[in-house]
Design a protein around this motif. Structure first.
Motif, mmCIF file in Angstrom:
data_model
loop_
_atom_site.group_PDB
_atom_site.id
_atom_site.type_symbol
_atom_site.label_atom_id
_atom_site.label_comp_id
_atom_site.label_asym_id
_atom_site.label_seq_id
_atom_site.Cartn_x
_atom_site.Cartn_y
_atom_site.Cartn_z
ATOM 1 N N ASN A 140 -7.820 -59.964 28.979
ATOM 2 C CA ASN A 140 -7.193 -59.465 27.755
ATOM 3 C C ASN A 140 -8.256 -59.261 26.651
ATOM 4 N N VAL A 141 -7.807 -58.799 25.505
ATOM 5 C CA VAL A 141 -8.742 -58.456 24.415
ATOM 6 C C VAL A 141 -9.466 -59.689 23.866
ATOM 7 N N LYS A 142 -8.948 -60.896 24.115
ATOM 8 C CA LYS A 142 -9.601 -62.134 23.667
ATOM 9 C C LYS A 142 -10.675 -62.604 24.662
ATOM 10 N N GLY A 143 -10.776 -61.885 25.801
ATOM 11 C CA GLY A 143 -11.771 -62.281 26.808
ATOM 12 C C GLY A 143 -11.229 -63.268 27.831
ATOM 13 N N SER A 159 6.241 -57.976 36.681
ATOM 14 C CA SER A 159 6.939 -58.355 35.447
ATOM 15 C C SER A 159 6.034 -59.154 34.500
ATOM 16 N N LEU A 160 4.917 -59.726 35.031
ATOM 17 C CA LEU A 160 3.987 -60.492 34.198
ATOM 18 C C LEU A 160 2.827 -59.642 33.692
ATOM 19 N N PHE A 161 2.828 -58.367 34.043
ATOM 20 C CA PHE A 161 1.721 -57.474 33.666
ATOM 21 C C PHE A 161 1.760 -57.219 32.160
ATOM 22 N N PRO A 162 0.651 -57.444 31.440
ATOM 23 C CA PRO A 162 0.676 -57.266 29.973
ATOM 24 C C PRO A 162 0.756 -55.795 29.565
ATOM 25 N N SER A 163 1.067 -55.566 28.318
ATOM 26 C CA SER A 163 1.152 -54.195 27.806
ATOM 27 C C SER A 163 -0.261 -53.608 27.681
ATOM 28 N N PRO A 164 -0.403 -52.271 27.784
ATOM 29 C CA PRO A 164 -1.729 -51.630 27.824
ATOM 30 C C PRO A 164 -2.653 -51.997 26.667
ATOM 31 N N GLU A 165 -2.104 -52.170 25.441
ATOM 32 C CA GLU A 165 -2.974 -52.450 24.293
ATOM 33 C C GLU A 165 -3.586 -53.860 24.341
ATOM 34 N N VAL A 174 -5.565 -49.537 37.096
ATOM 35 C CA VAL A 174 -4.171 -49.595 37.559
ATOM 36 C C VAL A 174 -3.232 -49.718 36.367
ATOM 37 N N VAL A 175 -1.995 -49.276 36.575
ATOM 38 C CA VAL A 175 -0.988 -49.317 35.506
ATOM 39 C C VAL A 175 0.313 -49.880 36.071
ATOM 40 N N LYS A 176 1.113 -50.388 35.164
ATOM 41 C CA LYS A 176 2.445 -50.867 35.574
ATOM 42 C C LYS A 176 3.430 -49.708 35.451
ATOM 43 N N MET A 177 4.124 -49.430 36.560
ATOM 44 C CA MET A 177 5.118 -48.353 36.548
ATOM 45 C C MET A 177 6.520 -48.960 36.594
ATOM 46 N N ASP A 178 7.344 -48.606 35.612
ATOM 47 C CA ASP A 178 8.731 -49.100 35.552
ATOM 48 C C ASP A 178 9.680 -48.038 36.074
ATOM 49 N N ILE A 179 10.783 -48.493 36.653
ATOM 50 C CA ILE A 179 11.867 -47.594 37.057
ATOM 51 C C ILE A 179 13.050 -47.850 36.134
#
Length: 564
Positions: free
Chosen positions: A380-383, A392-398, A485-490
């Motif tokens: 993550n951005v904090k290192g 479902s545990l995948f963080p948001s892109p930012e 890789v990205v998280k894809m939602d349905i």
């Protein structure tokens, strides 16, 4: 008392379908361990699944008495092992209980990927290796080139290569004499006199509790002894012990070098772990034995009971399966759509399929499974770096700074005529060619660096299809590499369904999303209103299909006679 010089512990290892279980049948028949009236093909494969699919899933141990022409009576402990790459943990724990192996090669197919992998495993364990060429009675058998391959590729001396037909029994007597001659007796591994026994397998019986399968490395075990499990840190009294022939035969004791079973009224499956060391409660050994190579799950999937009331039963079934399948890893999880269930780790897709079938057949529990995934390392951005095995545990892109995915080094053995097609397949799966090695006139081994996620679903099927069944693959972990890789939602009717979420490579997100929603469109029944099905990455919709609404069919009654 059986003299230790007269004991031989050995295992049969080979690629899948090379005839291990059939050779084990001939051994049992030759030693008259099983009466002719109860003898059947693949007698050691006692699961319905094994017999239906013609594969060995579990390692099976059996004690044989053999009367040698030269040295009197010998006691042979045979362990038949699986051949599929997904069950290599079974092979590793079997080898921990042996001094030697029979390395079987099919004369019609030659050396395959798993043959090489098993041989390296045996060499690492310091075991004696006897080469066996099987199916010499087949019309298309090429025995001479097999022999040459075993000498050059596997480095097995010519005098230690034997020709047999497991189907007809030809060459089996000579193989028995080779086992006596080349495989050392167990005294080569004994260190100290205190009791040390390796648990190399265990099963659960509803009436007798957990039954341990042991290899006595040093010391002696008797009925009435108080045993202590060094990893489990619990003591039990032995009620019964003996040999497997393959049915249980009671005995008063088990001596150094022997393989047998122990019943000690162990009621809780979770108290026993395969690879644990058994010693005496009143005379404990200082250090446990080195077990076998621990397994690491490669594939993760969510398993949920169809009926939520079966959750506790599903948990108990996992505990019992864990007993004789030490590679099974599971932990509880919940889903908004599917309720309470488990996140389960497997060694591969066949392993996942087998566990699913066993839960259905042996415990009668219907289950729903989510799309298989692997463990990603996300920074993550904090290192901070953490593992993600569930979409479902995948963080948001930012919040993401970088992502690494697991790679495997795959050794693909194929006919040389299929090289072009296999290279296209591996390139399509984001693979990088590592090296190519020629085997004989018409076979090559291609080593590829491949993302594990890409070979999860249909890679093995496509490999077999392209090579007309002659291709084989064996792989090992090759660490983590940066990826995109990205998280894809349905989304169904605008609402995300967490059970359908998946992690995909950005370049393939659109094609994967489109194929998934097309399948859902076929499966989901129509309602009185239109239902949009969408694939989305974050807030961006990348594919969409609509299930049209049901409408009253005005002309349905106009079927012939009366049109009013």
């Amino acid at each position: 008392m059986i003299p230790i010089k007269q004991i031989r512990n050995f295992s049969i290892i080979a690629h899948i379908d090379h005839g291990k279980s059939t050779l084990a049948d001939r051994f049992l028949q030759y030693c008259k361990a099983v009466e002719e009236r109860v003898m059947k093909d693949q007698i050691l494969d006692d699961m319905d699944l094994e017999r239906e699919r013609g594969i060995t899933i579990k390692a099976h141990a059996v004690n044989l008495e053999y009367l040698s022409e030269k040295g009197g009576k010998f006691y042979l402990n045979l362990i038949d092992t699986p051949g599929h790459v997904d069950f290599s943990y079974e092979v590793s724990r079997s080898l921990a209980a042996c001094e030697g192996v029979l390395l079987l090669v099919d004369a019609t197919q030659g050396i395959q990927a798993q043959t090489l992998a098993n041989m390296h495993l045996a060499r690492q364990n310091g075991l004696a290796i006897i080469g066996v060429i099987n199916k010499i009675d087949m019309p298309n058998a090429d025995v001479r080139s097999c022999e040459e391959e075993m000498r050059s590729r596997l480095d097995i001396p010519e005098e230690m290569i034997y020709r047999v037909s497991a189907k007809t029994g030809e060459g089996v007597p000579a193989l028995f004499e080779a086992i006596i001659r080349y495989i050392p007796c167990p005294e080569t591994r004994i260190k100290g006199h205190k009791l040390k026994a390796l648990i190399f397998d265990s099963i659960f019986d509803n009436y007798k509790g957990v039954i341990l399968y042991l290899r006595i490395v040093s010391g002696r075990l008797q009925v009435g002894d108080q045993i202590y499990l060094m990893h489990g840190k619990k003591a039990y009294e032995i009620l019964e012990l003996g040999f497997m022939t393959p049915s249980f035969i009671k005995n008063r004791s088990l001596d150094t070098g022997m393989v047998g079973y122990v019943m000690a009224n162990i009621r809780r499956p979770e108290d026993v772990s395969v690879g644990d060391t058994v010693t005496l409660e009143n005379d404990k050994a200082a250090h446990p034995l080195h077990g076998f190579k621990p397994s690491t799950p490669m594939v993760f999937s969510g398993m949920y009971p169809v009926d939520p009331a079966d959750y506790e039963e599903l948990k108990k079934s996992f505990e019992k399966l864990k007993l004789n399948d030490s590679s099974l890893v599971y932990e509880p999880e919940t889903s908004v759509a599917l309720g309470f269930g488990f996140r389960v780790g497997f060694l591969g897709l066949l392993h996942m399929e087998i566990i699913q079938e066993r839960i259905d057949r042996e415990y009668g529990i219907g289950i729903i499974m989510t799309i298989p995934s692997v463990i990603y390392k996300v920074m993550n951005v904090k290192g901070e770096i953490f593992n993600v095995d569930n979409p479902s545990l995948f963080p948001s892109p930012e919040q993401i700074e970088g992502i690494d995915e697991p790679y495997v080094r795959a050794h693909i053995m194929i006919p040389s005529s299929c090289m072009g097609a296999i290279m296209r397949l591996c390139t399509d799966k984001r693979g990088e060619l590592y090296e190519t090695e020629t085997l004989g006139m018409d076979r090559v081994v291609m080593t590829y660096l491949l993302p594990l996620a890409e070979i999860l679903t249909d890679f093995y099927d496509k490999l077999k299809s392209i090579t007309q069944g002659y291709g084989s693959i064996e792989y090992e972990e090759a660490g983590y590499h940066p990826t995109d890789v990205v998280k894809m939602d349905i989304l169904l009717n605008g609402e995300p369904v967490d059970a359908f979420s998946t992690i995909v490579h950005r370049s393939k997100a659109e094609s994967v999303g489109r194929s998934l929603i097309l399948k859902l469109k076929e499966v989901i029944p129509r309602h009185l209103f239109a239902i949009p099905i969408q694939a989305a990455i974050g807030s961006k919709i990348i594919a969409r299909e609509t299930i049209s609404a049901l409408r009253k069919n005005v002309t349905a009654k106009c079927y012939g006679g009366d049109i009013t």
